[in-house]
Motif scaffolding. Structure first.
Motif, PDB file in Angstrom:
ATOM      1  N   GLU A  39       0.879  -1.175   0.000  1.00  0.00           N
ATOM      2  CA  GLU A  39       0.000   0.000   0.000  1.00  0.00           C
ATOM      3  C   GLU A  39       0.919   1.229   0.000  1.00  0.00           C
ATOM      4  OE1 GLU A  39      -2.949   2.540   2.868  1.00  0.00           O
ATOM      5  OE2 GLU A  39      -2.555   0.458   3.423  1.00  0.00           O
ATOM      6  N   LEU A  40       0.863   1.982  -1.079  1.00  0.00           N
ATOM      7  CA  LEU A  40       1.763   3.140  -1.225  1.00  0.00           C
ATOM      8  C   LEU A  40       0.975   4.435  -1.099  1.00  0.00           C
ATOM      9  CD1 LEU A  40       4.729   4.115  -2.222  1.00  0.00           C
ATOM     10  CD2 LEU A  40       3.589   4.412  -4.410  1.00  0.00           C
ATOM     11  N   GLU A  41       1.488   5.346  -0.281  1.00  0.00           N
ATOM     12  CA  GLU A  41       0.878   6.676  -0.187  1.00  0.00           C
ATOM     13  C   GLU A  41       1.973   7.733  -0.330  1.00  0.00           C
ATOM     14  OE1 GLU A  41      -1.858   9.496   2.748  1.00  0.00           O
ATOM     15  OE2 GLU A  41      -1.634   7.368   3.231  1.00  0.00           O
ATOM     16  N   TRP A  42       1.720   8.679  -1.229  1.00  0.00           N
ATOM     17  CA  TRP A  42       2.669   9.775  -1.435  1.00  0.00           C
ATOM     18  C   TRP A  42       2.412  10.853  -0.396  1.00  0.00           C
ATOM     19  CZ3 TRP A  42       6.276   9.505  -5.443  1.00  0.00           C
ATOM     20  CH2 TRP A  42       6.079   8.483  -6.374  1.00  0.00           C
ATOM     21  N   GLN A  43       3.482  11.321   0.256  1.00  0.00           N
ATOM     22  CA  GLN A  43       3.361  12.360   1.271  1.00  0.00           C
ATOM     23  C   GLN A  43       4.041  13.638   0.780  1.00  0.00           C
ATOM     24  OE1 GLN A  43       1.420  11.933   3.675  1.00  0.00           O
ATOM     25  NE2 GLN A  43       1.244   9.713   3.947  1.00  0.00           N
ATOM     26  N   PRO A  44       3.489  14.800   1.138  1.00  0.00           N
ATOM     27  CA  PRO A  44       4.003  16.053   0.585  1.00  0.00           C
ATOM     28  C   PRO A  44       5.299  16.556   1.219  1.00  0.00           C
ATOM     29  CG  PRO A  44       2.191  16.513   2.092  1.00  0.00           C
ATOM     30  CD  PRO A  44       2.323  15.025   2.025  1.00  0.00           C
ATOM     31  N   PHE A  45       6.123  17.130   0.366  1.00  0.00           N
ATOM     32  CA  PHE A  45       7.350  17.811   0.784  1.00  0.00           C
ATOM     33  C   PHE A  45       7.605  18.864  -0.287  1.00  0.00           C
ATOM     34  CE2 PHE A  45      11.814  18.713   1.207  1.00  0.00           C
ATOM     35  CZ  PHE A  45      12.163  18.407   2.508  1.00  0.00           C
ATOM     36  N   GLU A  46       7.773  20.104   0.126  1.00  0.00           N
ATOM     37  CA  GLU A  46       8.056  21.156  -0.857  1.00  0.00           C
ATOM     38  C   GLU A  46       9.525  21.537  -0.774  1.00  0.00           C
ATOM     39  OE1 GLU A  46       4.823  24.351  -1.242  1.00  0.00           O
ATOM     40  OE2 GLU A  46       4.283  23.282   0.595  1.00  0.00           O
ATOM     41  N   LEU A  47      10.247  21.297  -1.859  1.00  0.00           N
ATOM     42  CA  LEU A  47      11.670  21.674  -1.888  1.00  0.00           C
ATOM     43  C   LEU A  47      11.820  23.185  -1.813  1.00  0.00           C
ATOM     44  CD1 LEU A  47      12.871  19.192  -4.625  1.00  0.00           C
ATOM     45  CD2 LEU A  47      13.725  19.268  -2.281  1.00  0.00           C
ATOM     46  N   ASN A  48      10.842  23.889  -2.396  1.00  0.00           N
ATOM     47  CA  ASN A  48      10.913  25.360  -2.447  1.00  0.00           C
ATOM     48  C   ASN A  48       9.560  25.974  -2.105  1.00  0.00           C
ATOM     49  OD1 ASN A  48      13.653  25.275  -3.836  1.00  0.00           O
ATOM     50  ND2 ASN A  48      12.372  24.145  -5.268  1.00  0.00           N
ATOM     51  N   PRO A  49       9.159  25.909  -0.829  1.00  0.00           N
ATOM     52  CA  PRO A  49       7.824  26.400  -0.474  1.00  0.00           C
ATOM     53  C   PRO A  49       7.624  27.891  -0.743  1.00  0.00           C
ATOM     54  CG  PRO A  49       9.092  25.840   1.498  1.00  0.00           C
ATOM     55  CD  PRO A  49       9.861  25.337   0.336  1.00  0.00           C
ATOM     56  N   HIS A  50       8.730  28.638  -0.844  1.00  0.00           N
ATOM     57  CA  HIS A  50       8.595  30.091  -1.056  1.00  0.00           C
ATOM     58  C   HIS A  50       8.864  30.510  -2.505  1.00  0.00           C
ATOM     59  CE1 HIS A  50       8.191  30.157   3.207  1.00  0.00           C
ATOM     60  NE2 HIS A  50       9.387  29.636   3.363  1.00  0.00           N
ATOM     61  N   MET A  51       8.870  29.528  -3.401  1.00  0.00           N
ATOM     62  CA  MET A  51       9.079  29.832  -4.819  1.00  0.00           C
ATOM     63  C   MET A  51       7.949  30.735  -5.325  1.00  0.00           C
ATOM     64  SD  MET A  51      10.987  29.363  -7.476  1.00  0.00           S
ATOM     65  CE  MET A  51      12.114  28.076  -6.943  1.00  0.00           C
ATOM     66  N   SER A 182      14.197  15.237   6.294  1.00  0.00           N
ATOM     67  CA  SER A 182      14.737  16.548   5.888  1.00  0.00           C
ATOM     68  C   SER A 182      15.173  16.569   4.431  1.00  0.00           C
ATOM     69  CB  SER A 182      15.919  16.919   6.780  1.00  0.00           C
ATOM     70  OG  SER A 182      16.931  15.931   6.668  1.00  0.00           O
ATOM     71  N   SER A 183      15.104  15.398   3.775  1.00  0.00           N
ATOM     72  CA  SER A 183      15.447  15.367   2.346  1.00  0.00           C
ATOM     73  C   SER A 183      14.559  14.347   1.651  1.00  0.00           C
ATOM     74  CB  SER A 183      16.923  14.995   2.159  1.00  0.00           C
ATOM     75  OG  SER A 183      17.142  13.674   2.614  1.00  0.00           O
ATOM     76  N   VAL A 184      14.443  14.522   0.337  1.00  0.00           N
ATOM     77  CA  VAL A 184      13.569  13.606  -0.402  1.00  0.00           C
ATOM     78  C   VAL A 184      14.336  13.000  -1.582  1.00  0.00           C
ATOM     79  CG1 VAL A 184      11.358  14.606   0.240  1.00  0.00           C
ATOM     80  CG2 VAL A 184      12.618  15.630  -1.632  1.00  0.00           C
ATOM     81  N   PRO A 185      13.948  11.780  -1.996  1.00  0.00           N
ATOM     82  CA  PRO A 185      12.836  10.993  -1.470  1.00  0.00           C
ATOM     83  C   PRO A 185      13.187  10.309  -0.147  1.00  0.00           C
ATOM     84  CG  PRO A 185      14.016   9.716  -3.131  1.00  0.00           C
ATOM     85  CD  PRO A 185      14.650  11.081  -3.095  1.00  0.00           C
ATOM     86  N   SER A 193      10.625   1.926   9.805  1.00  0.00           N
ATOM     87  CA  SER A 193      11.997   2.092   9.287  1.00  0.00           C
ATOM     88  C   SER A 193      11.937   2.952   8.036  1.00  0.00           C
ATOM     89  CB  SER A 193      12.594   0.724   8.955  1.00  0.00           C
ATOM     90  OG  SER A 193      11.814   0.091   7.961  1.00  0.00           O
ATOM     91  N   ALA A 194      13.086   3.529   7.672  1.00  0.00           N
ATOM     92  CA  ALA A 194      13.084   4.438   6.523  1.00  0.00           C
ATOM     93  C   ALA A 194      14.351   4.308   5.707  1.00  0.00           C
ATOM     94  CB  ALA A 194      12.920   5.873   6.996  1.00  0.00           C
ATOM     95  N   LEU A 195      14.218   4.614   4.423  1.00  0.00           N
ATOM     96  CA  LEU A 195      15.367   4.708   3.514  1.00  0.00           C
ATOM     97  C   LEU A 195      15.306   6.083   2.880  1.00  0.00           C
ATOM     98  CD1 LEU A 195      15.358   1.420   1.378  1.00  0.00           C
ATOM     99  CD2 LEU A 195      17.129   2.103   2.990  1.00  0.00           C
ATOM    100  N   THR A 196      16.460   6.722   2.739  1.00  0.00           N
ATOM    101  CA  THR A 196      16.502   8.039   2.108  1.00  0.00           C
ATOM    102  C   THR A 196      17.278   7.942   0.808  1.00  0.00           C
ATOM    103  OG1 THR A 196      16.509   9.028   4.288  1.00  0.00           O
ATOM    104  CG2 THR A 196      17.104  10.466   2.501  1.00  0.00           C
ATOM    105  N   GLY A 197      16.809   8.674  -0.200  1.00  0.00           N
ATOM    106  CA  GLY A 197      17.532   8.710  -1.475  1.00  0.00           C
ATOM    107  C   GLY A 197      17.059   7.647  -2.449  1.00  0.00           C
ATOM    108  N   ALA A 198      17.528   7.789  -3.702  1.00  0.00           N
ATOM    109  CA  ALA A 198      17.143   6.856  -4.761  1.00  0.00           C
ATOM    110  C   ALA A 198      18.015   5.608  -4.670  1.00  0.00           C
ATOM    111  CB  ALA A 198      17.294   7.523  -6.124  1.00  0.00           C
ATOM    112  N   GLN A 199      17.658   4.707  -3.768  1.00  0.00           N
ATOM    113  CA  GLN A 199      18.451   3.499  -3.515  1.00  0.00           C
ATOM    114  C   GLN A 199      18.402   2.535  -4.710  1.00  0.00           C
ATOM    115  OE1 GLN A 199      20.273   2.983  -0.804  1.00  0.00           O
ATOM    116  NE2 GLN A 199      19.622   4.786   0.323  1.00  0.00           N
ATOM    117  N   PRO A 200      19.433   1.691  -4.845  1.00  0.00           N
ATOM    118  CA  PRO A 200      19.392   0.684  -5.918  1.00  0.00           C
ATOM    119  C   PRO A 200      18.231  -0.300  -5.722  1.00  0.00           C
ATOM    120  CG  PRO A 200      21.601   0.869  -4.965  1.00  0.00           C
ATOM    121  CD  PRO A 200      20.682   1.646  -4.081  1.00  0.00           C
ATOM    122  N   VAL A 201      17.796  -0.905  -6.805  1.00  0.00           N
ATOM    123  CA  VAL A 201      16.696  -1.878  -6.780  1.00  0.00           C
ATOM    124  C   VAL A 201      16.963  -2.967  -5.741  1.00  0.00           C
ATOM    125  CG1 VAL A 201      15.467  -3.635  -8.143  1.00  0.00           C
ATOM    126  CG2 VAL A 201      16.039  -1.429  -9.184  1.00  0.00           C
TER     127      VAL A 201
END
Length: 214
Positions: A39-51, A182-185, A193-201
């Motif tokens: 079950e996948l849910e996308w959560q919001p993060f704005e890299l540039n909220p003041h753009m 503090s960083s995405v993805p 548990s969590a993984l940060t960054g575009a990890q290998p398959v």
């Protein structure tokens, strides 16, 4: 295993590594044949909220924000383009590309989640931005992409003028940041548990295998 593995994917629409990370996760899930267990849910993060509404030239933006030279940017974009090709995604970088404000996009992604079409809309928006040179902060573009995935554009666009809907996005962003994102993805598995960054398959496969075996 009766219960599904819940993956919260904290990301932004204009984040190239988020696309690469998601496509690698998708490949891992597909190769393991466990689509029905996720079950996948996308959560919001704005890299540039003041753009500002008019956005900013991507090259200028990256130099200003990260101090990266044009040469570094070109190399990075070439790498991302190659990674994208391996995963069936097209990155079309061009000199006049502009970074966009993504608040409205996130409001609409919450709407799409309620309708069971969040991933479709997310991929439509990232494709519009990275592959089709579209400005995903423009309302006419957003309305077009909602229709493209079969959502009620009129109903969805009304959310953009709803203060509660906008507040929901910022409060979700604060929730995840409060948990240390503090960083995405950032990929959060079962809120444990969590993984940060575009990890290998293979890394995704390893984590998913452990979760499936539980």
């Amino acid at each position: 295993m009766a219960e599904k593995i819940k993956i919260d994917l904290v990301s932004d629409v204009v984040c190239p590594w988020c696309v690469i990370g998601y496509k690698r996760l998708e490949r891992a899930i597909s190769e393991m044949g466990i689509e029905d267990k996720i079950e996948l849910e996308w959560q919001p993060f704005e890299l540039n909220p003041h753009m500002p509404p008019e956005g900013q030239n991507v090259q200028e933006h990256l130099t200003e924000k990260y101090g990266s030279s044009l040469e570094d940017q070109k190399l990075s974009q070439e790498r991302m383009t190659e990674f994208g090709e391996e995963l069936g995604f097209t990155f079309d970088y061009f000199d006049d590309m502009r970074m966009a404000n993504t608040r409205d996009a996130h409001v609409l992604l919450e709407y799409a989640h309620e309708k069971g079409k969040q991933t479709e809309l997310k991929m439509r928006l990232v494709t519009a931005f990275f592959s089709e040179r579209k400005d995903v902060s423009k309302r006419e573009v957003l309305a077009e992409e909602l229709k493209a995935v079969g959502l009620n554009a009129e109903e969805a666009m009304a959310r953009l003028d709803d203060d509660n809907a906008r507040y929901e996005v910022t409060s979700k962003e604060q929730y995840w940041q409060g948990l240390g994102v503090s960083s995405v993805p950032t990929f959060v598995f079962d809120k444990k548990s969590a993984l940060t960054g575009a990890q290998p398959v293979e890394v995704f496969k390893q984590v998913l295998t452990e979760l499936v075996e539980k």
